[in-house]
Design a protein around this motif. Structure first.
Motif, PDB file in Angstrom:
ATOM      1  N   HIS A 299      -4.533  -7.333  -3.497  1.00 20.01           N
ATOM      2  CA  HIS A 299      -3.850  -8.444  -3.409  1.00 20.01           C
ATOM      3  C   HIS A 299      -2.670  -8.056  -4.241  1.00 20.01           C
ATOM      4  O   HIS A 299      -1.491  -8.036  -4.281  1.00 20.01           O
TER       5      HIS A 299
ATOM      6  N   VAL B 167      -2.762  -2.156   9.790  1.00 15.34           N
ATOM      7  CA  VAL B 167      -2.700  -2.637   8.666  1.00 15.34           C
ATOM      8  C   VAL B 167      -4.072  -2.627   7.991  1.00 15.34           C
ATOM      9  O   VAL B 167      -4.089  -2.239   6.685  1.00 15.34           O
ATOM     10  N   ASP B 168      -5.048  -2.985   8.667  1.00 15.63           N
ATOM     11  CA  ASP B 168      -6.457  -3.022   8.252  1.00 15.63           C
ATOM     12  C   ASP B 168      -6.710  -1.844   7.943  1.00 15.63           C
ATOM     13  O   ASP B 168      -7.652  -1.638   6.734  1.00 15.63           O
TER      14      ASP B 168
ATOM     15  N   HIS C  61      -0.437  -4.929  -4.080  1.00 20.70           N
ATOM     16  CA  HIS C  61       0.425  -5.016  -3.304  1.00 20.70           C
ATOM     17  C   HIS C  61       1.800  -5.926  -3.464  1.00 20.70           C
ATOM     18  O   HIS C  61       3.035  -5.746  -3.679  1.00 20.70           O
TER      19      HIS C  61
ATOM     20  N   ARG D 206       7.225  -2.787   2.330  1.00 20.60           N
ATOM     21  CA  ARG D 206       7.844  -3.912   3.070  1.00 20.60           C
ATOM     22  C   ARG D 206       7.414  -3.996   4.497  1.00 20.60           C
ATOM     23  O   ARG D 206       7.098  -5.030   4.988  1.00 20.60           O
TER      24      ARG D 206
ATOM     25  N   SER E  83      -1.847  -5.665  13.010  1.00 21.32           N
ATOM     26  CA  SER E  83      -3.208  -5.964  12.394  1.00 21.32           C
ATOM     27  C   SER E  83      -4.033  -4.867  12.156  1.00 21.32           C
ATOM     28  O   SER E  83      -4.474  -4.428  11.057  1.00 21.32           O
TER      29      SER E  83
ATOM     30  N   THR F 197       3.794  -5.667   4.363  1.00 21.73           N
ATOM     31  CA  THR F 197       3.689  -7.103   4.211  1.00 21.73           C
ATOM     32  C   THR F 197       4.348  -7.696   5.424  1.00 21.73           C
ATOM     33  O   THR F 197       4.008  -8.970   5.450  1.00 21.73           O
ATOM     34  N   PHE F 198       5.386  -7.315   5.984  1.00 23.28           N
ATOM     35  CA  PHE F 198       6.043  -7.975   7.046  1.00 23.28           C
ATOM     36  C   PHE F 198       5.394  -7.925   8.264  1.00 23.28           C
ATOM     37  O   PHE F 198       5.659  -8.656   9.227  1.00 23.28           O
ATOM     38  N   ALA F 199       4.289  -7.053   8.431  1.00 27.16           N
ATOM     39  CA  ALA F 199       3.752  -6.713   9.696  1.00 27.16           C
ATOM     40  C   ALA F 199       3.211  -8.045  10.459  1.00 27.16           C
ATOM     41  O   ALA F 199       2.465  -8.782   9.720  1.00 27.16           O
ATOM     42  N   ASP F 200       3.084  -8.218  11.566  1.00 28.01           N
ATOM     43  CA  ASP F 200       2.701  -9.323  12.332  1.00 28.01           C
ATOM     44  C   ASP F 200       1.310  -8.893  12.961  1.00 28.01           C
ATOM     45  O   ASP F 200       0.909  -7.911  12.680  1.00 28.01           O
ATOM     46  N   ARG F 201       0.752  -9.921  13.704  1.00 28.17           N
ATOM     47  CA  ARG F 201      -0.733  -9.798  14.042  1.00 28.17           C
ATOM     48  C   ARG F 201      -0.557  -8.378  14.798  1.00 28.17           C
ATOM     49  O   ARG F 201      -1.783  -7.864  15.040  1.00 28.17           O
TER      50      ARG F 201
END
Lengths: 204, 204
Positions: free
Chosen positions: B166, B133-134, B169, B120, B130, B123-127
């Motif tokens: 994709h 997440v990357d 996830h 969660r 990044s 996928t909820f992470a914002d910019r």
DNA sequence: CGCTAATCTAGAACAAGTTTCAGACTTGAT
DNA sequence: ATCAAGTCTGAAACTTGTTCTAGATTAGCG
């Protein structure tokens, strides 16, 4: 198809004023979302914009995520209507699906903040929102099957459609969070759509 | 490979006590997540469990999502190590990738709450998250390419790998939110892995 | 050792999602 | 028209993520 085919099945019918309230809330939600995305949809503001008490807002939509998922259902219906008017023209099913998704993607690009709010809500939703999220998923499936031009998909084809939906959601997320370019989303969509040919029973 | 190959590149080196604090925090985070998932990871509790002031916790991890994504990086490293010891045995690349992902999936099933928290957050992470997440995404890519047994993937193959990620996830999310069964996740993974054969340059 | 800058701590304060409650208003049935 | 049940309102309270502050501690350096 009855106008409310997509709303929850056995809920008591709403009076006109209630229906109007619901619409005002969804409209306010979409409007705030268009401005600043997920974070800009603040429950107090939604309540104020839609001229409804905070408690009432929570009676209609039991959480912010419920509200945004409902907003997405609403937008999806729009989109489905629009897509119906101009069906995709590709020769193969894969092409038509890719074309349809890219068209939807372009629509989202026009309102990136709204897209952010809806997609983030969708993937952040927990079990308590499952029915609503499922509804969105079914609607998406219908759109894809429409593009494929199928009425009786095989189980294999349904798997492919599910994978396409997974890719679609996840690719949107990577785009929204700035980790993938528009071009990359396009490539991913086209790549996954090749699965369709692979599962076509008349595959030569 | 140096032990900290995966941490941010140019951050000042940490003292031992700082390293220990960081570990305590990550440990507390994973522990709380294992109990009750995303919601159970409360910043005040993490701080207390790891014997660190709230402000310090925020100095190490600027948000709850940062913390959980870092927790995921941590777990991914474990997983990668484990997978290395017992490489998948399938004959084709597609089989090996599916086998690897199913093995990872089984590991997640043992700690579903932890999986919930990490996925969660991801996928909820914002910019603002990044880079982290990357990093997780790259690590996942490495694992998949490892399973395929490739050092020089073609661009097409990289697309396929992205689509697989994709699907991975998104399928996890549908499972975690109770909208898909374990069996269905398995099918989706196997379905998407067929893309690998499709993009194999030596495809007969 | 003693200094300085950086870091850490405890705790208050703030922000936004969510819950609660008393009282006013609507609705539907009689 | 009237009553009971259900709904809506406004406002306060509660929860949890996040920020801020003043003072204590630590690390690195001459």
């Amino acid at each position: 198809m009855p106008a409310d085919a997509s709303t929850s099945p056995a809920s008591p019918p709403l009076t006109q004023r209630q229906e109007a309230r619901r619409r005002r809330i969804l409209h306010a939600s979409a409007q705030l979302a268009s401005r600043g995305g997920f974070d800009a949809v603040q429950m107090r503001e939604v309540a104020e914009s839609s001229q409804v008490a905070l408690g009432t807002l929570y009676r209609y939509f039991p959480s912010k995520v419920h509200l945004l998922v409902a907003t997405m259902q609403d937008q999806l219906e729009h989109m489905h209507g629009t897509l119906r008017k101009k069906p995709p023209t590709g020769r193969t099913a894969a092409e038509r699906v890719a074309e349809t998704l890219m068209r939807a993607f372009r629509a989202l690009q026009r309102e990136p903040h709204l897209a952010d709010a809806m997609v983030r809500a969708l993937t952040f939703a927990d079990r308590s929102v499952s029915p609503e999220v499922d509804q969105v998923s079914r609607q998406t499936t219908v759109i894809i099957l429409d593009a494929m031009g199928l009425d009786n998909p095989t189980p294999e084809q349904l798997s492919a459609v599910r994978v396409i939906e997974h890719t679609w959601h996840s690719a949107l997320i990577t785009w929204l969070s700035g980790r993938a370019s528009i071009a990359q989303v396009k490539i991913d969509i086209e790549t996954v759509c090749r699965l369709i040919d692979l599962t076509d029973p008349e595959h030569t």
